[in-house]
Write a protein that holds these residues in place. Structure first.
Motif, short mmCIF file in Angstrom:
data_model
loop_
_atom_site.label_atom_id
_atom_site.label_comp_id
_atom_site.label_asym_id
_atom_site.label_seq_id
_atom_site.Cartn_x
_atom_site.Cartn_y
_atom_site.Cartn_z
N SER A 4 -26.22 -21.75 -26.73
CA SER A 4 -26.77 -20.81 -25.74
C SER A 4 -28.09 -20.23 -26.22
CB SER A 4 -25.77 -19.69 -25.47
OG SER A 4 -25.71 -18.82 -26.59
N PHE A 5 -28.84 -19.67 -25.27
CA PHE A 5 -30.14 -19.08 -25.60
C PHE A 5 -29.95 -17.90 -26.55
CE2 PHE A 5 -33.44 -15.89 -24.54
CZ PHE A 5 -34.54 -16.60 -24.99
N ARG A 6 -28.96 -17.04 -26.28
CA ARG A 6 -28.75 -15.88 -27.13
C ARG A 6 -28.34 -16.28 -28.54
NH1 ARG A 6 -28.34 -10.74 -25.54
NH2 ARG A 6 -27.97 -11.34 -23.38
N GLN A 7 -27.51 -17.32 -28.65
CA GLN A 7 -27.12 -17.81 -29.97
C GLN A 7 -28.33 -18.38 -30.72
OE1 GLN A 7 -23.98 -20.49 -28.74
NE2 GLN A 7 -22.41 -19.17 -29.62
N SER A 8 -29.19 -19.06 -29.97
CA SER A 8 -30.40 -19.60 -30.59
C SER A 8 -31.29 -18.47 -31.12
CB SER A 8 -31.18 -20.44 -29.58
OG SER A 8 -30.42 -21.56 -29.17
N MET A 9 -31.38 -17.39 -30.33
CA MET A 9 -32.18 -16.24 -30.76
C MET A 9 -31.55 -15.57 -31.98
SD MET A 9 -34.96 -15.96 -28.99
CE MET A 9 -34.98 -17.76 -29.18
N ALA A 10 -30.23 -15.54 -32.03
CA ALA A 10 -29.56 -14.96 -33.20
C ALA A 10 -29.86 -15.80 -34.44
CB ALA A 10 -28.05 -14.89 -32.96
N TRP A 11 -29.82 -17.11 -34.29
CA TRP A 11 -30.18 -18.01 -35.42
C TRP A 11 -31.62 -17.78 -35.86
CZ3 TRP A 11 -33.93 -21.72 -35.98
CH2 TRP A 11 -33.78 -22.60 -37.06
N GLY A 159 -34.51 -10.31 -32.24
CA GLY A 159 -33.48 -9.29 -32.41
C GLY A 159 -33.25 -8.50 -31.13
N ILE A 160 -34.33 -8.22 -30.38
CA ILE A 160 -34.19 -7.53 -29.10
C ILE A 160 -33.36 -8.38 -28.13
CG2 ILE A 160 -35.45 -6.69 -27.07
CD1 ILE A 160 -37.77 -5.99 -28.99
N VAL A 161 -33.66 -9.68 -28.10
CA VAL A 161 -32.93 -10.58 -27.19
C VAL A 161 -31.47 -10.69 -27.61
CG1 VAL A 161 -32.77 -12.95 -26.36
CG2 VAL A 161 -35.02 -11.88 -26.63
N THR A 162 -31.22 -10.73 -28.91
CA THR A 162 -29.87 -10.97 -29.42
C THR A 162 -28.91 -9.82 -29.12
OG1 THR A 162 -30.73 -12.36 -31.19
CG2 THR A 162 -28.54 -11.42 -31.52
N HIS A 163 -29.39 -8.60 -29.27
CA HIS A 163 -28.49 -7.45 -29.15
C HIS A 163 -28.26 -7.06 -27.70
CE1 HIS A 163 -29.79 -7.00 -33.42
NE2 HIS A 163 -28.51 -6.69 -33.55
N LYS A 164 -27.07 -7.31 -27.22
CA LYS A 164 -26.74 -6.97 -25.84
C LYS A 164 -26.71 -5.46 -25.64
CE LYS A 164 -23.70 -10.99 -25.17
NZ LYS A 164 -22.32 -11.42 -24.84
N LYS A 165 -26.19 -4.75 -26.62
CA LYS A 165 -26.02 -3.30 -26.50
C LYS A 165 -27.00 -2.58 -27.43
CE LYS A 165 -21.09 -3.91 -25.57
NZ LYS A 165 -19.71 -3.59 -26.01
N ILE A 166 -28.27 -2.91 -27.28
CA ILE A 166 -29.26 -2.44 -28.24
C ILE A 166 -29.36 -0.92 -28.25
CG2 ILE A 166 -31.15 -2.73 -26.57
CD1 ILE A 166 -32.89 -3.54 -29.02
#
Length: 516
Positions: A4-11, A159-166
Motif C-alpha cells: 500500500s501507499f501508506r506502507q511504502s511511506m512508512a518504509w 512521516g506526515i503521510v504515515t501517521h493517520k492520527k498525527i
C-alpha cells in the motif's frame, strides 16, 4: 517497497530517517545552539562587559587604528549589537596580506579601553560546524549536509503521510512503557514543532541550493566564478589619490552616515590615510526582509558617495528571506526562544527516532543478547552521537574556562578537546556492554554539564549567583541552561539504570515463560 501507499511511506520514513540520522542529529544540535550564538560568544569572553558603544570608544578605535595601522589597505570596525557577544573590534589588513592575516584588537564598548580577551571561536564555531563540519573540504561538507537535509525533508513528508492520527498522537505521551514510550516521544516532538521542522529543513536546502542543483549555473555561465561575478558584481576599485589626509573620527563618520551606532553593525574603510579613503556602513539586520543596503562616505570629508548599483531581483530577494528565516537573526527575544525550543524538539525527535529503530528491532532478533554486526553498530553509533556530541560541547565550554589564557592556538585546542571527548564516548561505547555504556556515558555527560557553571563560578567573577544578583541574564541564562542539560542527562542515566527490559514470552508446552 510495500503493497500500500501508506506502507511504502512508512518504509521510506524509516530508511530516509535512519541512514543520515547521525549527521542530521549533529546538524540540528549544533544549529540549535546558533540561535544564541552571540550569547555564547559573550559567555566565552567573560572579560567583556556588554554596554552600548559610546562615541569615546569609537574615537579610541580611530586613534589606535591611526597609530598602529598606518599604511594599511583597509580598516574595519565591528560594532556589538544589543545582544552583546563581543567587544568593539577594530581590525586592519596590511598591503599584500589576505583577510585571514588581518590583525585585530578588542576595546571596551563603553570606555574604549583595550581589553585582553581570551582566544576563542565562541559560538561561531558551533554555528559553522552545523553546515561546514570540520577538518574536511567545505565543498564536500556541504554536499554531505545537503544530502542529509534532503533525506530529512523526505522523512518529514513521509512521516506526515504515515501517521493517520498525527494530531491525536500529539496528546499521547505515556511513560515507562518501553517501545510505546519511545514512539510517543518521537510523535510528540515531531508534531509539536512540525511547521518549524518543515521550514528549517527547506530553507536550509535553499541556502545550499547550488550544491545539489548546479545546472542552472552551468547552463548559463562557463563556471561558478562567472556566475558570482554576475550575481555579486564587485564595486569599482578605489584609486588612491596620492594625497595624504587623515580619516575623520569614527564618531563623526557614524553621525554623518545618517545611522546611529545602534543601527550600524560594521564599518569598513578602504585606503585609510589617503584623500580618496572610502567608508562603507552596513546596517543591523532587524527584519526578515532586511536588504543589503549600505551607505558610503568619503572618509576624509564625510560627504556621501553614490553607492554601487545593487541588482536584487525577485529570486535573490526570495533567497534572502529564506536565509533570514533559517538563521533567525531578525528574531526578537521571544521568537528567538521559540526558534531554540523548536530546535530542541527537532533534536529530541531525531534522537528518539534513532533509539526507537533499535528498540523496535531488538525484540525481533533471534538472540537479543547477541545481535548481528549491523544492529550492534547502529546502537553504538547512536550512543556515540546522541551522547557524545552534547558531551563534546560541554567539554568545549569547560576548555574555555580551564585552558591557560596565554596558550598558543588556544581556540584550536578548545575545538580539539570537543572532538577528543566526543571520540572518547564513541570508543567507550564500542568497548563496553551496551547497557552499561549508555548508563556510564549519560552519567558522564551529566557531570560535564554540571561542571560548566561550577567551574565558571570558580575561575571568573561572573558565576550564576553574582549574575542573578546583577541581572546579568546572558551569563545567568547560560548557566541555568547548562544545569537543565545536566539534569536531563542525569534523569536519562537514572532511567537507563532502572529500566528492566523484557523479552517476548516463550511457550514451553502450555507454559508461558517471561525472561527478563
Amino acid at each position: 517497497m510495500k503493497a500500500s501507499f501508506r506502507q511504502s511511506m512508512a518504509w521510506l520514513h524509516t530508511w530516509a530517517g535512519l541512514i543520515p540520522a547521525w549527521i542530521v542529529f549533529v546538524i540540528f544540535l549544533f544549529g540549535t545552539t546558533a540561535y544564541f550564538e552571540q550569547e555564547i560568544n559573550a559567555w566565552m569572553r567573560p572579560e567583556v562587559r556588554a554596554a552600548p558603544v559610546s562615541a569615546t570608544a569609537l574615537d579610541a578605535a580611530s586613534q589606535i587604528l591611526a597609530e598602529r595601522a598606518a599604511g594599511a589597505e583597509n580598516w574595519s570596525v565591528r560594532i556589538p549589537g544589543v545582544r552583546g557577544g563581543d567587544a568593539l573590534v577594530a581590525s586592519w589588513i596590511m598591503p599584500g596580506a589576505s583577510w585571514r592575516d588581518r590583525q585585530e584588537i578588542r576595546l571596551d564598548p563603553a570606555t574604549g579601553r583595550e581589553l585582553a580577551v581570551r582566544d576563542t571561536e565562541g559560538g561561531y564555531f558551533l554555528y559553522r560546524f552545523h553546515f561546514d563540519l570540520h577538518a574536511m573540504p567545505v565543498s564536500w561538507a556541504r554536499i554531505i549536509v545537503s544530502l542529509a537535509a534532503l533525506a530529512m525533508l523526505l522523512a518529514i513528508i513521509s512521516g506526515i503521510v504515515t501517521h493517520k492520527k498525527i494530531f491525536a498522537d500529539f496528546f499521547m505521551l505515556r511513560f515507562s512503557k518501553g517501545q510505546r514510550s519511545w514512539l510517543d516521544a518521537h510523535n510528540v516532538t515531531a508534531v509539536l514543532a512540525l511547521p518549524f521542522h518543515l521550514m528549517i529543513t527547506y530553507t536550509g536546502l535553499v541556502t545550499l541550493v547550488f550544491t545539489l542543483m548546479p545546472w542552472a549555473i552551468s547552463a548559463n555561465f562557463k563556471d561558478f566564478d562567472a556566475y558570482y561575478e554576475a550575481a555579486f558584481p564587485a564595486r569599482e576599485t578605489i584609486v588612491a589619490s596620492g594625497t595624504r589626509a587623515p580619516v575623520l573620527p569614527l564618531s563623526q563618520l557614524v553621525e554623518r552616515s545618517g545611522w546611529g551606532v545602534a543601527e550600524t553593525s560594521y564599518i569598513s574603510i578602504d585606503l585609510p590615510g589617503d584623500a580618496a579613503a572610502h567608508a562603507m556602513f552596513y546596517p543591523v539586520v532587524d527584519a526578515i526582509s532586511s536588504s543589503h543596503e549600505k551607505r558610503e562616505l568619503n572618509a576624509v570629508t564625510g560627504l556621501p558617495l553614490a553607492p554601487a548599483p545593487h541588482h536584487d531581483g525577485a529570486a535573490s530577494a526570495t533567497q534572502r528571506v529564506m536565509i533570514a528565516l533559517h538563521r533567525g537573526d531578525f528574531a526578537a527575544p521571544a521568537l528567538r526562544w521559540l526558534y531554540f525550543l523548536s530546535g530542541v524538539a527537532g533534536t529530541v525527535m531525531i534522537a528518539t527516532g534513532m533509539v526507537l529503530w533499535t528498540v523496535k528491532r531488538r525484540a525481533k532478533l533471534p538472540d537479543p543478547s547477541a545481535p548481528h554486526f549491523g544492529f550492534a553498530l547502529t546502537g553504538r553509533l547512536n550512543l556515540g552521537v546522541i551522547v557524545g556530541a552534547p558531551a563534546g560541547i560541554a567539554a568545549y565550554f569547560l576548555a574555555n574556562r580551564l585552558l591557560p589564557l596565554g596558550m598558543a592556538h588556544r581556540a584550536d585546542w578548545e575545538i580539539n578537546i570537543l572532538f577528543a571527548v566526543w571520540g572518547a564516548v564513541l570508543v567507550w561505547g564500542a568497548a563496553r556492554r551496551m547497557r552499561a555504556a549508555w548508563i556510564e556515558a549519560l552519567g558522564a555527560c551529566a557531570l560535564l554539564w554540571l561542571a560548566v557553571p561550577v567551574v565558571s563560578a570558580m575561575v571568573t567573577e561572573r558565576g550564576l549567583f553574582p549574575s542573578l544578583a546583577t541581572d546579568d541574564w546572558v551569563f545567568a541564562g547560560f548557566d541555568l541552561i547548562a544545569l537543565c542539560m545536566a539534569f536531563s542527562f542525569a534523569l536519562a542515566a537514572r532511567k537507563a539504570a532502572t529500566h528492566r527490559s523484557h523479552r517476548p514470552a516463550r511457550r514451553t508446552g502450555k507454559i508461558a515463560e517471561v525472561l527478563s
